[in-house]
Design an enzyme around this catalytic site. Structure first.
Site, PDB file in Angstrom:
ATOM      1  N   LEU A  70      -0.824  -6.052  -8.361  1.00  0.00           N
ATOM      2  CA  LEU A  70      -1.893  -7.040  -8.172  1.00  0.00           C
ATOM      3  C   LEU A  70      -2.360  -7.050  -6.728  1.00  0.00           C
ATOM      4  O   LEU A  70      -3.569  -6.996  -6.452  1.00  0.00           O
ATOM      5  CB  LEU A  70      -1.397  -8.424  -8.584  1.00  0.00           C
ATOM      6  CG  LEU A  70      -2.306  -9.599  -8.201  1.00  0.00           C
ATOM      7  CD1 LEU A  70      -3.660  -9.477  -8.881  1.00  0.00           C
ATOM      8  CD2 LEU A  70      -1.640 -10.925  -8.536  1.00  0.00           C
ATOM      9  N   TYR A  71      -1.417  -7.129  -5.792  1.00  0.00           N
ATOM     10  CA  TYR A  71      -1.811  -7.237  -4.392  1.00  0.00           C
ATOM     11  C   TYR A  71      -2.521  -5.980  -3.910  1.00  0.00           C
ATOM     12  O   TYR A  71      -3.500  -6.067  -3.159  1.00  0.00           O
ATOM     13  CB  TYR A  71      -0.584  -7.533  -3.528  1.00  0.00           C
ATOM     14  CG  TYR A  71       0.094  -8.836  -3.884  1.00  0.00           C
ATOM     15  CD1 TYR A  71      -0.654  -9.955  -4.234  1.00  0.00           C
ATOM     16  CD2 TYR A  71       1.487  -8.939  -3.900  1.00  0.00           C
ATOM     17  CE1 TYR A  71      -0.034 -11.153  -4.584  1.00  0.00           C
ATOM     18  CE2 TYR A  71       2.111 -10.137  -4.232  1.00  0.00           C
ATOM     19  CZ  TYR A  71       1.342 -11.234  -4.575  1.00  0.00           C
ATOM     20  OH  TYR A  71       1.958 -12.403  -4.913  1.00  0.00           O
ATOM     21  N   ARG A  72      -2.082  -4.819  -4.343  1.00  0.00           N
ATOM     22  CA  ARG A  72      -2.781  -3.585  -3.978  1.00  0.00           C
ATOM     23  C   ARG A  72      -4.180  -3.565  -4.585  1.00  0.00           C
ATOM     24  O   ARG A  72      -5.156  -3.150  -3.935  1.00  0.00           O
ATOM     25  CB  ARG A  72      -1.990  -2.364  -4.419  1.00  0.00           C
ATOM     26  CG  ARG A  72      -0.690  -2.120  -3.656  1.00  0.00           C
ATOM     27  CD  ARG A  72      -0.924  -2.037  -2.170  1.00  0.00           C
ATOM     28  NE  ARG A  72       0.218  -1.441  -1.484  1.00  0.00           N
ATOM     29  CZ  ARG A  72       0.545  -1.700  -0.231  1.00  0.00           C
ATOM     30  NH1 ARG A  72      -0.179  -2.559   0.473  1.00  0.00           N
ATOM     31  NH2 ARG A  72       1.578  -1.112   0.336  1.00  0.00           N
TER      32      ARG A  72
END
Length: 211
Positions: free
Chosen positions: A159-161
């Protein structure tokens, strides 16, 4: 309006809303993180204290039965806060690039303190919907967060990437936790959904400042 999974409703939460759902929210947190049930009691005072900080904002994801599927909150970072000082310590110890980041990124950022989704509804876009709703509001220049290091990409890392978060610190040791953590960040506002994000290097890192 923030895009959300068809079965979930993403709404803003006030401090009173969180207080009324605190045990349920902490149960989502404990299940998502794999912590023992007793962590609910230990974390309750901290979450209440966080909700009283200036600029605090929270969002929740609710299923059709009005049960809480996910929770996210954060607030502007500032000197004297535990997390700020821990990250600053790590950056100052990381050489010239870290010192540059400490002097710039830490000057104005929103700390994404918590983002958790109930395990049985993970993978349906709830986490991204929570992040986008939460981060549509802050006026700070950057958003920062910390997440446990993982040998294989987790849903949180993916998600963060996908949202374009890059590395500030890797394998950082907070004084309160024996596990290594990554500290990630990016500029605000977030890119629109579907826009390509920087590709990682072979070691999996996306260097800060790359566009």
């Amino acid at each position: 309006m923030t895009a959300a999974p068809a079965r979930a409703s993403i709404v803003d939460l006030s401090p009173d809303d969180l207080a009324g759902r605190l045990d349920e929210a902490l149960t989502v947190y404990v299940r998502a993180m794999g912590y023992p049930p007793g962590t609910v009691r230990q974390r309750r005072p901290m979450w209440i204290e966080h909700s009283r900080r200036a600029g605090w904002h929270a969002v929740g994801a609710f299923g059709p039965d009005r049960s809480l599927w996910g929770i996210a909150y954060g607030y502007p970072g500032a000197r004297g806060q535990w997390w700020f000082e821990e990250v600053r310590r790590g950056l100052l110890g990381a050489g010239a690039p870290g010192r540059d980041l400490a002097a710039t990124v830490l000057e104005e950022y929103f700390e994404l303190t918590e983002l958790h989704v109930r395990p049985d509804v993970q993978g349906d876009g709830v986490g991204e919907a929570l992040a986008r709703r939460l981060l549509a509001r802050p006026t700070d220049r950057h958003v920062l967060l910390s997440t446990p290091e993982a040998e294989q990409p987790t849903r949180a890392w993916s998600l963060y990437r996908r949202l374009g978060f890059r590395d500030l610190l890797r394998h950082h040791r907070f004084t309160s936790d024996p596990r290594p953590f990554a500290v990630l960040g990016r500029e605000l506002p977030l890119d629109p959904p579907g826009r390509p994000v920087p590709l990682p290097d072979r070691d999996g890192a996306v260097p800060w400042g790359r566009t």
